[in-house]
Design an enzyme around this catalytic site. Structure first.
Site, PDB file in Angstrom:
ATOM      1  N   GLU A  26      -4.623  -0.717  -0.985  1.00  0.00           N
ATOM      2  CA  GLU A  26      -4.977  -1.289   0.492  1.00  0.00           C
ATOM      3  C   GLU A  26      -4.698  -0.270   1.550  1.00  0.00           C
ATOM      4  O   GLU A  26      -5.137  -0.439   2.526  1.00  0.00           O
ATOM      5  CB  GLU A  26      -4.462  -2.429   0.715  1.00  0.00           C
ATOM      6  N   ASN A  27      -4.233   1.127   1.334  1.00  0.00           N
ATOM      7  CA  ASN A  27      -3.916   2.202   2.171  1.00  0.00           C
ATOM      8  C   ASN A  27      -5.484   2.791   2.400  1.00  0.00           C
ATOM      9  O   ASN A  27      -5.527   3.953   3.358  1.00  0.00           O
ATOM     10  CB  ASN A  27      -2.781   2.854   2.018  1.00  0.00           C
TER      11      ASN A  27
END
Lengths: 210, 231
Positions: free
Chosen positions: A47-48
């Site tokens: 999710e980064n």
């Protein structure tokens, strides 16, 4: 024999389907990537800001600009794409990710999840967990059945601040596999040599038997 | 208008005011504006509200501003890497507004895009939803979250040019494009300022309209979790 960490991850890998886009949480969930079934085309989202997460790097491949959501160094694959945080969560919130496998502190029998905070003690934050449970198509939790004091973590109602309500589709613990329902936890499967009485002893939530 | 400044200190000249809000790019220690953070520390500006996904570690990144107690409030999704943060928070010396990571990213994106609020299912039924407007769409409940603009944004990119066009490298992009757009004034620090026209124009992530000042800096790029596999 209850499942150990690796066996838990191996069992969780059975939740994968060919072609899935998957987000794995920090900790034991990360180990699931070691057990992707042969021949399955699975794309891991971090999710980064990355789709197509590769394995940890060799010593000479370490790149400070390439980490996963647990801040660990990783590698890219030929399929990899990078994007910004809002774009990353657009695919999460928008329901484009098929499956997320997360850790938990507590889960209730109707699928409430608590995994981000112990008031007055542990103040780390929810990171992307609230977005994941709100947006991803299917949520599987892997966790130890009890806490370090041997107290149940599968409860009628969570006592800790919630991450989401009614969001957990399946729970895999060292003792077995359980599905939250409105009436209680449905037993899907027990770990080898684990019997139902042991599960009942170690669970506060209602256990439903078929 | 000349956007290139010689260093972080000169790029911040005239912009810092006690009590201001700052958006800072980065995820963990990846893609953080190291030089600008250090220069903000050196400036002594106080009572800052900082919107950033994380709060650095004790002696690096935004942890530097916590050490000197220049931060009044953090808006973050995860601060578990910073013991100092935990101590200051539990002692009541530091405020924290936890935002879910995607909500924080979207608040910054929306703010920069002129959208004052948006509805999301993230956080419904949790303490994040307390006091926020709830609204049902197509049978599902959402909460209203506000767009976020800040007085200043500080971002880190890989390459930039004199117009402020930026490209990011790999996962060091993270929150930087959203922060760049959310700042009323945005300063970018890059590893290399390249001659105008040499960036691939189809691969510019942050167009220069979002960037008012730009500097070239040296970057330590500290790694938080060095994990390797055996050959």
């Amino acid at each position: 024999m209850p499942w150990d960490r690796n066996q838990l991850a191996e069992r969780a890998a059975q939740e994968l389907e060919d072609g899935f886009y998957v987000n794995l949480g920090i900790g034991i969930p990360t180990l699931v990537s070691n057990y992707i079934p042969e021949g399955y085309d699975i794309t891991l989202q971090s999710e980064n800001g990355m789709l197509g997460m590769g394995p940890f790097p060799l010593e000479n491949e370490i790149d400070a600009d390439l980490i996963n959501a647990g801040k660990q160094t990783i590698t890219e694959l030929r399929r990899t794409s990078y994007f910004s945080s809002s774009n990353s969560f657009a695919m999460i919130r928008g329901g484009h990710i098929n499956l997320s496998i997360l850790g938990a502190m507590e889960v209730s029998q109707d699928g409430d999840l608590a995994n981000w905070m112990i008031p007055g003690k542990l103040v780390k934050g929810m990171g992307g967990a609230m977005d994941l449970v709100a947006g991803v198509q299917r949520i599987v939790v892997i966790m130890e059945h009890t806490n370090k004091k041997g107290e149940p973590k599968l409860l009628k109602k969570c006592t800790l601040p919630l991450t989401g309500t009614g969001v957990v589709d399946r729970i895999i613990t060292n003792l077995g596999v359980f599905d939250p329902t409105h009436n209680g936890l449905k037993v899907v499967e027990l770990a080898p040599e684990v019997d139902l009485n042991e599960v009942k002893d170690k669970t506060e939530a209602t256990i439903l038997i078929e | 208008m000349k956007k290139i400044y010689s260093d972080a200190k000169s790029a911040l000249d005239g912009l810092l005011v006690d009590g201001m809000t700052i958006a800072a790019g980065g995820f963990g220690l990846c893609g953080i504006p190291e030089n600008l953070i250090a220069a903000i520390r050196d400036s002594g500006v106080k009572n800052l509200t900082v919107a950033s996904n994380n709060a650095g570690v004790d002696d690096f990144g935004l942890g530097l501003l916590l050490e000197t107690k220049q931060v009044k409030k953090m808006i973050s999704s995860y601060v578990g890497e910073n013991d100092l943060f935990m101590q200051q928070f539990l002692a009541g010396e530091l405020e924290i507004e936890f935002n879910p990571q995607g909500t924080l990213a979207e608040r910054l994106r929306a703010g920069g895009a002129g959208i004052p609020g948006f509805y999301t299912a993230t956080g419904v039924g949790t303490q994040i939803a307390e006091g926020k407007e709830h609204k049902e769409f197509d049978g599902k409940t959402y909460i209203l979250e506000r767009g976020l603009r800040t007085d200043l944004a500080i971002v880190k990119a890989w390459k930039g040019d004199e117009q402020g066009n930026l490209t990011y490298r790999k996962t060091s992009m993270n929150f930087n494009p959203e922060c760049a757009a959310a700042g009323k004034i945005t300063i970018a620090e890059v590893e290399e300022i390249v001659p105008l026209g040499t960036l691939d124009k189809s691969a510019i992530h942050t167009p220069g309209i979002y960037v008012q000042r730009i500097i070239e800096g040296e970057h330590e790029k500290r790694i938080e979790q060095r994990t390797i596999r055996e050959a």
